[in-house]
Design an enzyme around this catalytic site. Structure first.
Site, short mmCIF file in Angstrom:
data_model
loop_
_atom_site.label_atom_id
_atom_site.label_comp_id
_atom_site.label_asym_id
_atom_site.label_seq_id
_atom_site.Cartn_x
_atom_site.Cartn_y
_atom_site.Cartn_z
N HIS A 163 1.19 5.27 -2.19
CA HIS A 163 0.63 6.23 -3.14
C HIS A 163 1.56 6.85 -4.00
O HIS A 163 2.68 7.41 -3.24
CB HIS A 163 -0.46 7.11 -2.38
CG HIS A 163 -1.52 6.60 -1.75
ND1 HIS A 163 -2.79 6.76 -2.53
CD2 HIS A 163 -1.88 5.76 -0.63
CE1 HIS A 163 -3.73 6.31 -1.77
NE2 HIS A 163 -3.26 5.63 -0.70
N ASP A 214 1.53 9.58 -5.60
CA ASP A 214 1.37 10.98 -5.42
C ASP A 214 1.80 11.38 -4.02
O ASP A 214 1.55 12.50 -3.55
CB ASP A 214 0.20 11.63 -5.92
CG ASP A 214 -1.12 10.90 -5.54
OD1 ASP A 214 -0.72 9.86 -4.83
OD2 ASP A 214 -2.16 11.35 -5.78
N GLU A 244 -11.14 4.15 7.60
CA GLU A 244 -10.17 4.90 7.83
C GLU A 244 -10.76 6.21 8.60
O GLU A 244 -10.47 6.52 9.76
CB GLU A 244 -9.21 5.63 6.91
CG GLU A 244 -8.16 6.35 7.55
CD GLU A 244 -7.24 6.92 6.43
OE1 GLU A 244 -6.25 7.38 6.83
OE2 GLU A 244 -7.66 6.82 5.15
N HIS A 294 0.97 -1.09 0.13
CA HIS A 294 -0.08 -0.01 0.09
C HIS A 294 0.83 1.22 0.13
O HIS A 294 1.40 1.68 1.17
CB HIS A 294 -1.06 -0.10 1.37
CG HIS A 294 -1.88 0.85 1.36
ND1 HIS A 294 -3.16 0.88 1.32
CD2 HIS A 294 -2.00 2.28 0.74
CE1 HIS A 294 -4.03 1.96 1.37
NE2 HIS A 294 -3.31 2.91 1.15
#
Length: 250
Positions: A21, A23, A203, A19
């Site tokens: 990202h 960006d 989350e 996991h």
């Protein structure tokens, strides 16, 4: 007693990252460079050290909304083919330097088209960047923004590129008000295509988000899911008691 590994030993140990990202991990120097090259003029500062500190403070603020605002700037400088190739290559370089041998990195193609790139061009640029770094294998997950209405389009994109580096589909963004069931048609399509998908859930919105992601949408994996703790209680003898969500098995 075994000796605790040193930070250097941990860094050199081969690792898998599932996991991350694209960006969310740009180098501060790269953001400044790309902002200058592309004409992006909304950075809070153009000093790399100060910019790095600004990102760290926003990320540690405890506010998901403030944290997500940092992506306005990283996405803002990732709007050209050249910038996407560079960011992807540097991402792979940084992960490899930390001992990662396999990574799954996600990003939302729909957020990188403001200067005219097509979704396919975005995907191909990112794959090109990842392919430039030896010693690490990087698969990508294509993310659809849950507050938008392009999830089916992104799901079809993920299936189209799954044999050349795209390993799955994802939805992300603000959870409240945008349940995963809003994108049920995309998840049903992916299931028919035997394609894998994850869902950011649990989350910020809690247990209902997790329940829908697993039971309604059939997610292979959750992004975060930390509010599952709300479904766990302690028995009188101190052992953990699992609720209906925490007790679910794939």
């Amino acid at each position: 007693m075994s000796q605790r590994p040193t930070p250097d030993e941990i860094r050199r140990a081969p690792k898998v990252l599932l996991h991350d990202h694209l960006d969310g991990g740009l180098r501060a120097e790269t953001i400044v460079d790309l902002a200058r090259e592309t004409g992006y003029d909304r950075l809070p500062t153009t000093d790399p050290d100060n910019l790095r500190q600004w990102f760290e403070e926003a990320s540690d603020s405890g506010s998901l909304v403030r944290y997500l605002e940092t992506f306005d700037h990283t996405v803002g400088v990732m709007q050209t083919r050249e910038s996407l190739v560079r960011v992807a290559a540097e991402c792979a370089e940084d992960l490899a330097a930390d001992g990662v041998v396999y990574a799954e990195v996600r990003y939302a193609p729909e957020q990188h088209t403001t200067t005219g790139l097509s979704l396919d061009q975005v995907v191909e640029a990112v794959l090109e960047g990842f392919g430039q770094v030896p010693g690490i294998k990087v698969g990508t997950l294509l993310t659809a923004m849950r507050h938008q209405a392009r999830s089916m389009e992104i799901a079809e994109l993920a299936v189209r590129y799954r044999d050349v580096g795209v390993v799955g589909f994802d939805i992300a963004g603000a959870e409240a008000g945008y349940p995963p069931t809003r994108h049920l048609d995309a998840f049903e399509y992916l299931q028919r295509e035997n394609a894998h998908f994850t869902i950011h859930a649990g989350e910020a919105f809690g247990l209902p988000s997790i329940w829908q992601a697993i039971q309604w949408c059939g997610a292979d994996r959750l992004g975060h899911g930390v509010r599952i703790i709300d479904d766990i209680s302690a028995s009188e003898d101190g052992t953990a008691k699992l609720g209906r969500l925490a007790a679910l098995r794939p």
